[in-house]
Scaffold this motif. Structure first.
Motif, PDB file in Angstrom:
ATOM      1  N   GLY A 124      46.289 -22.188  69.640  1.00  0.00           N
ATOM      2  CA  GLY A 124      46.490 -22.500  68.188  1.00  0.00           C
ATOM      3  C   GLY A 124      47.799 -22.498  67.720  1.00  0.00           C
ATOM      4  N   TYR A 125      48.722 -21.684  68.325  1.00  0.00           N
ATOM      5  CA  TYR A 125      49.947 -21.595  67.768  1.00  0.00           C
ATOM      6  C   TYR A 125      50.847 -22.648  68.679  1.00  0.00           C
ATOM      7  N   ALA A 126      50.550 -22.864  69.880  1.00  0.00           N
ATOM      8  CA  ALA A 126      51.159 -24.008  70.815  1.00  0.00           C
ATOM      9  C   ALA A 126      50.958 -25.515  70.141  1.00  0.00           C
ATOM     10  N   LEU A 127      49.616 -25.576  69.868  1.00  0.00           N
ATOM     11  CA  LEU A 127      49.306 -26.822  69.443  1.00  0.00           C
ATOM     12  C   LEU A 127      49.860 -27.203  67.920  1.00  0.00           C
ATOM     13  N   SER A 128      49.948 -26.027  67.175  1.00  0.00           N
ATOM     14  CA  SER A 128      50.437 -26.279  65.820  1.00  0.00           C
ATOM     15  C   SER A 128      51.836 -26.691  65.632  1.00  0.00           C
ATOM     16  N   LEU A 129      52.560 -26.383  66.761  1.00  0.00           N
ATOM     17  CA  LEU A 129      54.021 -26.708  67.006  1.00  0.00           C
ATOM     18  C   LEU A 129      54.016 -28.165  67.084  1.00  0.00           C
ATOM     19  N   LEU A 130      53.222 -28.996  67.552  1.00  0.00           N
ATOM     20  CA  LEU A 130      53.299 -30.638  67.368  1.00  0.00           C
ATOM     21  C   LEU A 130      53.348 -30.867  65.943  1.00  0.00           C
ATOM     22  N   ALA A 179      44.500 -17.650  69.679  1.00  0.00           N
ATOM     23  CA  ALA A 179      45.464 -17.495  69.044  1.00  0.00           C
ATOM     24  C   ALA A 179      46.820 -18.286  69.531  1.00  0.00           C
ATOM     25  N   GLY A 180      46.924 -18.129  71.168  1.00  0.00           N
ATOM     26  CA  GLY A 180      47.843 -18.784  71.884  1.00  0.00           C
ATOM     27  C   GLY A 180      47.779 -20.265  71.793  1.00  0.00           C
ATOM     28  N   ARG A 234      28.205   6.161  76.825  1.00  0.00           N
ATOM     29  CA  ARG A 234      27.663   5.005  76.708  1.00  0.00           C
ATOM     30  C   ARG A 234      27.842   3.915  75.691  1.00  0.00           C
ATOM     31  N   PHE A 235      27.827   4.534  74.470  1.00  0.00           N
ATOM     32  CA  PHE A 235      28.312   3.738  73.234  1.00  0.00           C
ATOM     33  C   PHE A 235      29.822   3.414  73.428  1.00  0.00           C
ATOM     34  N   ARG A 236      30.617   4.035  74.019  1.00  0.00           N
ATOM     35  CA  ARG A 236      32.036   3.707  73.997  1.00  0.00           C
ATOM     36  C   ARG A 236      32.067   2.539  74.901  1.00  0.00           C
ATOM     37  N   SER A 237      31.466   2.824  76.409  1.00  0.00           N
ATOM     38  CA  SER A 237      31.655   1.870  77.350  1.00  0.00           C
ATOM     39  C   SER A 237      31.358   0.451  76.844  1.00  0.00           C
ATOM     40  N   LEU A 238      30.138   0.720  76.257  1.00  0.00           N
ATOM     41  CA  LEU A 238      29.546  -0.746  75.675  1.00  0.00           C
ATOM     42  C   LEU A 238      30.289  -1.387  74.593  1.00  0.00           C
ATOM     43  N   GLY A 239      30.970  -0.712  73.792  1.00  0.00           N
ATOM     44  CA  GLY A 239      31.831  -1.188  72.691  1.00  0.00           C
ATOM     45  C   GLY A 239      33.240  -1.579  73.286  1.00  0.00           C
ATOM     46  N   GLU A 240      33.759  -0.926  74.311  1.00  0.00           N
ATOM     47  CA  GLU A 240      34.898  -1.233  75.053  1.00  0.00           C
ATOM     48  C   GLU A 240      34.704  -2.732  75.763  1.00  0.00           C
ATOM     49  N   SER A 241      33.677  -2.796  76.212  1.00  0.00           N
ATOM     50  CA  SER A 241      33.236  -4.272  76.744  1.00  0.00           C
ATOM     51  C   SER A 241      33.388  -5.218  75.997  1.00  0.00           C
ATOM     52  N   PHE A 242      32.691  -5.017  74.467  1.00  0.00           N
ATOM     53  CA  PHE A 242      32.656  -5.946  73.618  1.00  0.00           C
ATOM     54  C   PHE A 242      34.102  -6.161  73.190  1.00  0.00           C
ATOM     55  N   TYR A 243      34.748  -5.087  73.156  1.00  0.00           N
ATOM     56  CA  TYR A 243      36.243  -5.212  72.487  1.00  0.00           C
ATOM     57  C   TYR A 243      36.854  -6.129  73.601  1.00  0.00           C
ATOM     58  N   GLU A 244      36.763  -5.798  74.957  1.00  0.00           N
ATOM     59  CA  GLU A 244      37.624  -6.822  75.858  1.00  0.00           C
ATOM     60  C   GLU A 244      37.456  -8.153  75.833  1.00  0.00           C
ATOM     61  N   GLU A 245      35.966  -8.460  75.480  1.00  0.00           N
ATOM     62  CA  GLU A 245      35.475  -9.812  75.594  1.00  0.00           C
ATOM     63  C   GLU A 245      36.042 -10.554  74.300  1.00  0.00           C
ATOM     64  N   ASP A 246      36.026  -9.841  73.213  1.00  0.00           N
ATOM     65  CA  ASP A 246      36.697 -10.520  71.829  1.00  0.00           C
ATOM     66  C   ASP A 246      37.881 -10.434  72.057  1.00  0.00           C
ATOM     67  N   LYS A 247      38.895  -9.505  72.783  1.00  0.00           N
ATOM     68  CA  LYS A 247      40.201  -9.733  72.742  1.00  0.00           C
ATOM     69  C   LYS A 247      40.632 -10.902  73.507  1.00  0.00           C
ATOM     70  N   LYS A 248      40.053 -11.058  74.630  1.00  0.00           N
ATOM     71  CA  LYS A 248      40.336 -12.163  75.423  1.00  0.00           C
ATOM     72  C   LYS A 248      40.085 -13.539  75.018  1.00  0.00           C
ATOM     73  N   LEU A 249      39.089 -13.580  74.261  1.00  0.00           N
ATOM     74  CA  LEU A 249      38.790 -15.011  73.253  1.00  0.00           C
ATOM     75  C   LEU A 249      39.935 -14.792  72.317  1.00  0.00           C
ATOM     76  N   SER A 250      40.387 -13.954  71.574  1.00  0.00           N
ATOM     77  CA  SER A 250      41.152 -14.268  70.377  1.00  0.00           C
ATOM     78  C   SER A 250      42.368 -14.423  70.883  1.00  0.00           C
ATOM     79  N   VAL A 251      42.983 -13.867  71.984  1.00  0.00           N
ATOM     80  CA  VAL A 251      44.212 -13.993  72.468  1.00  0.00           C
ATOM     81  C   VAL A 251      44.511 -15.613  73.040  1.00  0.00           C
ATOM     82  N   ARG A 252      43.402 -16.149  73.780  1.00  0.00           N
ATOM     83  CA  ARG A 252      43.421 -17.384  74.070  1.00  0.00           C
ATOM     84  C   ARG A 252      43.389 -18.336  72.935  1.00  0.00           C
TER      85      ARG A 252
END
Length: 591
Positions: free
Chosen positions: A253-259, A250-251, A230-248
């Protein structure tokens, strides 16, 4: 965008005042070093121009002089940056300690009802989450904003000599990336706030799996693997949410910094062509390239600081909302009519827990005479512990009133009232501290009174336990710290009793199921001692064991939050009511 920029500064003034109170010298040092760090890059850029001009002119003396000047400026810049790092580190440590102290001090001022409310724990969790880092971050971002604003102003003045259009391009090119940063900062804050309850659950599961208080049952029932999953399942769901937000984040941020990068190299090409056409000197080219690059970075840093301040202020709002929880000052009622009855009087008392529809107690009328021994009997959930919480003024009655020696409890100073009451709750604390502290905390002002402490130990029945401890009163109890001595439930219970007996001035003694973990012989010894010690005191006892209950002068049966019966043991047995029924059921167990 502008409304969010206003929000970026919403909690900044209060945060800066908080930092100033925490460390005035550190705040001044941070300000001075920030100004130095802002001006020195301009000196370095100007020195670079003068070096190039001196080289072109063929002046060795001027070249050496400006090289030494640049070396001094670079050295001072490095010193300023090191100093900023040191001050931020020390200020952060000081601030983290002070703010956590404020959070705990606020917790002490709150009422018991707050600690029985899940929403309060979410609020506390959010306040404590980043309390040690966010205030310093607000201050750092504010000073960084000031530093880069000064630096940028200097570069803008330099670039205006070449092209005002270049200055406008410099400013506009960095805006899109900052807008995206503010947007994703807001999204990250909302996501973390929304999942506060699940975050507490994650920490709780971790606590259960790695705590000695739960280890026996976790192993005996073999539930460790299920809780870990249960700990791992909840932790994984947090990780997936954080990863999606972080990837978007970073992406974009990089694209707009090229301006910004494209704008820089466009201007760089124009300046290089102008230098090639001899419209700019080599020194001017170096100065303008550095000014444009550093100015762009300074402006980007300003916008990033605004984005960071926006995120920091969102988290600071959590801290300030917690610190601003209203605390009602204890009402001191001096004008209300009292009573000529001594002792404790419940007058039509009713109580309902916050948010609950069912009454925990209702229409309770009871007079407990001074020096009387009273026992409360009833099944779990009948309202016995609620009765004690009201008497201890941990809660105020929803209706009716409680009087002590003719005065409403609300007219008593809380500390004066609590000094009169010695209480041991069923769910007493097991402090992972030394034996001395575990007993002495019953009366903090007498924490160093060893004679009183030893008397309390004897009265609580813990004398034999103390004699067997390796370092006596200095023995560390529990397994949380090194060289700790683990105790049984019954031994902890004796220490809790000793803690209550530290209050020698208390004339009201309350025991709420205090001997549940003791064997019959130990319980008998404790209550014989309790009976002797409470001879000149009012005593209130909650127990399910009838051999103990029958020692009381009077017995009250509570059923469904109401007083059902009262009388002596013999009277209640002869009456054949609820008490007699419960007594007969328990007696069967001994046949």
């Amino acid at each position: 965008m502008f409304s969010r920029l206003r929000e970026s500064f919403a909690h900044t003034p209060r945060t800066l005042r908080l930092v100033w109170r925490s460390s005035p010298r550190g705040s001044v040092a941070l300000g001075l070093l920030t100004v130095a760090a802002a001006l020195l890059p301009l000196a370095v850029a100007y020195a670079g121009k003068r070096i190039m001009d001196a080289v072109v002119e063929g002046s060795a003396a001027a070249t050496l002089r400006w090289v030494l000047f640049e070396l001094a400026a670079i050295g001072a810049q490095a010193l300023a940056q090191r100093g900023l790092g040191l001050v931020r580190s020390l200020l952060g440590a000081r601030l983290g300690l002070d703010i956590n102290g404020m959070i705990l001090e606020k917790a002490l001022s709150l009422e018991l009802r707050h600690f029985e409310d899940p929403e309060f724990y979410d609020q506390l969790s959010r306040a404590r989450g980043e309390a040690a880092t966010r205030p310093l971050s607000v201050v750092s971002e504010t000073f960084q904003l000031l530093q880069n604003a000064i630096t940028l102003a200097g570069y803008v003045v330099l670039l205006f000599h070449w092209s005002s259009l270049a200055v406008l391009l410099l400013l506009l090119a960095a805006v899109p990336a900052t807008v995206a940063e503010v947007r994703y900062s807001s999204a990250a804050f909302r996501m973390r706030n929304v999942r506060s309850p699940e975050g507490r659950l994650l920490k709780y599961l971790e606590h259960v799996l790695a705590n000695d208080g739960h280890a026996k049952e976790v192993k005996a029932f073999g539930i460790g693997r299920a809780l870990l999953e249960r700990f791992r399942s909840l932790g994984e769901s947090f990780y997936e949410e954080d990863k999606k937000l972080s990837v978007r984040r970073a992406g974009w941020g990089y694209a707009l910094s090229l301006l910004g990068t494209s704008a820089f190299y466009g201007c760089y090409a124009v300046m290089a062509l102008a230098a090639a056409a001899r419209r700019l000197s080599l020194g001017e080219l170096v100065l303008y390239v550095v000014a444009f690059r550093q100015g762009q970075q300074a402006f980007q840093a300003i916008l990033t600081a605004l984005g960071g301040m926006y995120e920091d202020n969102l988290y600071m709002s959590n801290l300030f909302k917690y610190l601003d929880i209203p605390v009602e000052a204890p009402a001191l009622l001096s004008a209300m009519p009292g009573s000529d009855k001594e002792g404790i009087v419940f007058e039509d008392v009713g109580f309902r827990y916050p948010g609950a529809e069912k009454w925990a107690l209702r229409h309770v009328n009871l007079h407990i005479k001074s020096n009387e021994s009273l026992a409360l009997v009833g099944h779990n959930g009948a309202g016995k512990t609620t009765f004690i919480k009201l008497l201890s003024r941990l809660y105020e009655p929803t209706e009716g009133r409680i009087l002590l020696d003719g005065r409403d409890l609300r007219s008593w100073e809380p500390e004066a009232l609590r000094r009169r009451i010695g209480v041991v709750f069923q769910d007493f604390n097991q402090y992972q501290l030394k034996m001395r502290d575990n007993v002495g905390l019953g009366s903090v002002e007498h924490l160093r009174d060893e004679a009183r402490m030893l008397r309390a130990v004897e009265r609580g029945g813990a004398g034999e336990l103390l004699a067997g401890l390796p370092r006596g009163l200095e023995t560390q109890l529990g397994r949380a710290f090194r060289d700790g001595t683990q105790l049984s439930g019954g031994q902890w219970q004796k220490i809790a009793l000793a803690r209550a007996f530290m209050r020698e001035e208390a004339d009201i003694l309350v025991l709420d199921e205090p001997t549940a973990a003791l064997d019959a012989e130990a319980e008998h010894v404790v209550f014989e001692r309790f009976r002797a010690l409470s001879r000149d005191r009012t005593s209130i006892l909650i127990s399910h064991r009838f051999p103990t209950v029958r020692m009381a002068d009077r017995i009250v049966v509570i059923e469904g939050g109401s007083l059902l019966e009262e009388g002596t043991h013999d009277m209640l047995v002869a009456r054949g009511g609820r008490y007699a029924e419960l007594f007969a059921l328990q007696a069967k167990g001994y046949l």
